[in-house]
Design an enzyme around this catalytic site. Structure first.
Site, short mmCIF file in Angstrom:
data_model
loop_
_atom_site.label_atom_id
_atom_site.label_comp_id
_atom_site.label_asym_id
_atom_site.label_seq_id
_atom_site.Cartn_x
_atom_site.Cartn_y
_atom_site.Cartn_z
N HIS A 133 0.83 -1.20 0.00
CA HIS A 133 0.00 0.00 0.00
C HIS A 133 0.87 1.26 0.00
O HIS A 133 0.42 2.32 0.42
CB HIS A 133 -0.94 -0.01 1.21
CG HIS A 133 -2.28 0.59 0.94
ND1 HIS A 133 -2.78 1.64 1.66
CD2 HIS A 133 -3.22 0.31 -0.01
CE1 HIS A 133 -3.96 1.97 1.19
NE2 HIS A 133 -4.26 1.17 0.18
N ASP A 164 -9.14 12.01 -4.52
CA ASP A 164 -8.00 11.75 -3.64
C ASP A 164 -7.25 13.05 -3.41
O ASP A 164 -7.74 14.13 -3.78
CB ASP A 164 -7.08 10.69 -4.27
CG ASP A 164 -6.44 9.78 -3.22
OD1 ASP A 164 -5.65 10.30 -2.40
OD2 ASP A 164 -6.72 8.58 -3.23
N HIS A 353 -11.81 8.83 -1.76
CA HIS A 353 -10.67 8.00 -1.38
C HIS A 353 -9.63 8.80 -0.61
O HIS A 353 -8.47 8.44 -0.56
CB HIS A 353 -10.05 7.40 -2.65
CG HIS A 353 -9.19 6.21 -2.41
ND1 HIS A 353 -7.83 6.20 -2.63
CD2 HIS A 353 -9.51 4.96 -1.97
CE1 HIS A 353 -7.34 5.01 -2.34
NE2 HIS A 353 -8.32 4.23 -1.94
#
Length: 447
Positions: A133, A164, A353
């Site tokens: 990640h 984002d 996100h």
């Protein structure tokens, strides 16, 4: 300020000095895509792309083609792509059996004259127990940092986008440090193999090497020997973390503990670790004003409309809303007083996100960390901590927050959030079954 932690990390962090004009904040996914393509096309030394996945779709093809074109035009260019090993070898969730992106990478290597190696990093032997990640693209001396992966929706290729944060930091030392970790901490491992070449080893055959890699990563750090511990001016510290009680998780908790006036938190999956909840409660107790921005359940990337066939993955947004409702109910007094503000983001059928934190007028945390138990224990995570003691970035920082808040509404009462009785029948049936067999708590730890 004296630390509340016995083994405090925050004052000891080494950082790289920054100038205000070396930091650029992009305003949306489409601008992020244009910037990324421009940077790739103009690169002269190195391109290191690290993402959870590079997807086989129109936007993904655009990025991969741009990488090959850059390498073909300048053969001396150092081009590397790093993605999660397991994610690259499966199809999209709910889409049936698919070969995954690795087959596409291999076809690209066969058909292009240039070579763009795509490395797969296995953080665990099963995707459920941990993935790569890490975030951050290194292009020459520029670090492009976002929580986004690379596909149509993250890059706003067509009509939908996944919102984002998008930051550019022009800093040679930071770029070197991030490249060094990729080269020596990841690619050099026996567990890491090229996905763009045929005859991939099985994950089972790599079990021992994966265990060794994970063990090494628990003790790995970014090389900051070129940095300083002085906290007198604008600077950035790269952070790495995997496993229980890792340095990144500890710094996140310390940052919340350091807040004196204002704390803003973004997370798309509201499922806070106990350590984070504890520090938020303490911050409220000492009078800190806290804003938490989450996505509406319909803005969650796992959301499936009730009109479509039910899949287990569709229950996740509802689980996060249940967690948010419980949190709001416990803190209704703080919501009423205005000390705690819960904001729900929604913009049509686009998705949310965002991750990260803003602490007082000093610290800004850029990260892909979802601030949930999975991020704190399982996945390999990183972050960039910007320290701004003189307030040199207050204007762009304020502008970014203003843009984020544009599509939010404040949750005034916990009753504003739906309950199990109001959920679609298939979702409610599944969640009742989960609750009956007492695996709800386990799910919250894994998701």
């Amino acid at each position: 300020m004296p630390s509340l932690f016995k083994r405090s990390l925050l004052p000891k962090l080494r950082s790289f000095p920054l100038t205000a004009d070396a930091v650029t904040i992009l305003s949306g996914a489409a601008e992020f895509r244009r910037c990324l393509l421009e940077k790739i096309a103009s690169a002269t030394q190195r391109i290191y792309i690290v993402a959870l996945y590079l997807q086989q779709d129109e936007a993904g093809q655009e990025i991969l083609d741009a990488l090959h074109a850059a390498k073909l035009a300048r053969p001396q260019l150092d081009v590397v792509v790093v993605v999660d090993w397991l994610r690259a070898q499966r199809g999209l969730i709910g889409a049936g059996k698919q070969p995954g992106n690795s087959a596409w990478y291999q076809e690209a290597t066969r058909t292009h004259e240039s070579e763009v190696p795509v490395y797969g990093v296995p953080v665990q032997t099963r995707e459920l127990f941990g993935v790569l990640h890490l975030k951050g693209f290194v292009i020459d001396d520029c670090v492009i940092y976002s929580g986004a992966s690379l596909n149509n929706v993250y890059l706003h290729k067509f009509d939908k986008y996944r919102y984002d944060r998008y930051h550019l930091l022009q800093n040679h030392a930071l770029a070197d440090s991030m490249q060094h970790l990729i080269q020596h901490g990841l690619i050099a491992s026996k567990a890491v193999h090229r996905l763009d070449l045929p005859n991939l080893p099985t994950t089972r055959s790599l079990r021992n090497d994966i265990g060794d890699l994970r063990s090494r990563l628990k003790h790995a750090t970014y090389d900051t020997t070129a940095g300083t511990t002085e906290k007198t001016g604008l600077s950035v510290s790269p952070l790495l973390g995997v496993g229980k009680n890792n340095p990144l998780s500890r710094v996140i908790c310390e940052l919340i503990a350091s807040a004196q006036h204002q704390l803003t938190i973004c997370t798309p999956y509201f499922n806070l670790p106990l350590a984070v909840t504890r520090e938020i409660n303490r911050a409220l107790g000492r009078g800190v004003k806290i804003d938490i921005i989450v996505g509406d359940k319909t803005a969650n990337d796992f959301y499936i409309p009730p009109s479509e066939p039910f899949k287990v993955i569709a229950a996740l947004p509802y689980l996060y809303e249940i967690s948010l409702r419980r949190f709001a109910k416990r803190h209704q007094d703080s919501i009423d007083s205005g000390k705690l503000n819960l904001h729900s983001w929604k913009d049509g059928d686009n998705t949310y996100h965002l991750k990260g934190m803003w602490i007082d007028k000093r610290y800004t945390l850029l990260t892909g960390n979802n601030l949930n138990p999975r991020a704190f224990r399982l996945d390999l995570e990183n972050a960039l901590l910007i320290d701004d003691p003189k307030g040199e970035l207050l204007e762009p920082r304020s502008k970014e927050l203003g843009e984020i808040f544009q599509n939010t509404s404040r949750i005034e009462r916990y009753q504003d959030l739906e309950t199990l009785l109001e959920y679609p029948a298939a979702v409610a049936k599944f969640l009742k079954r989960v609750s009956r067999v007492r695996i709800e708590r386990l799910l919250y730890r894994m998701l």
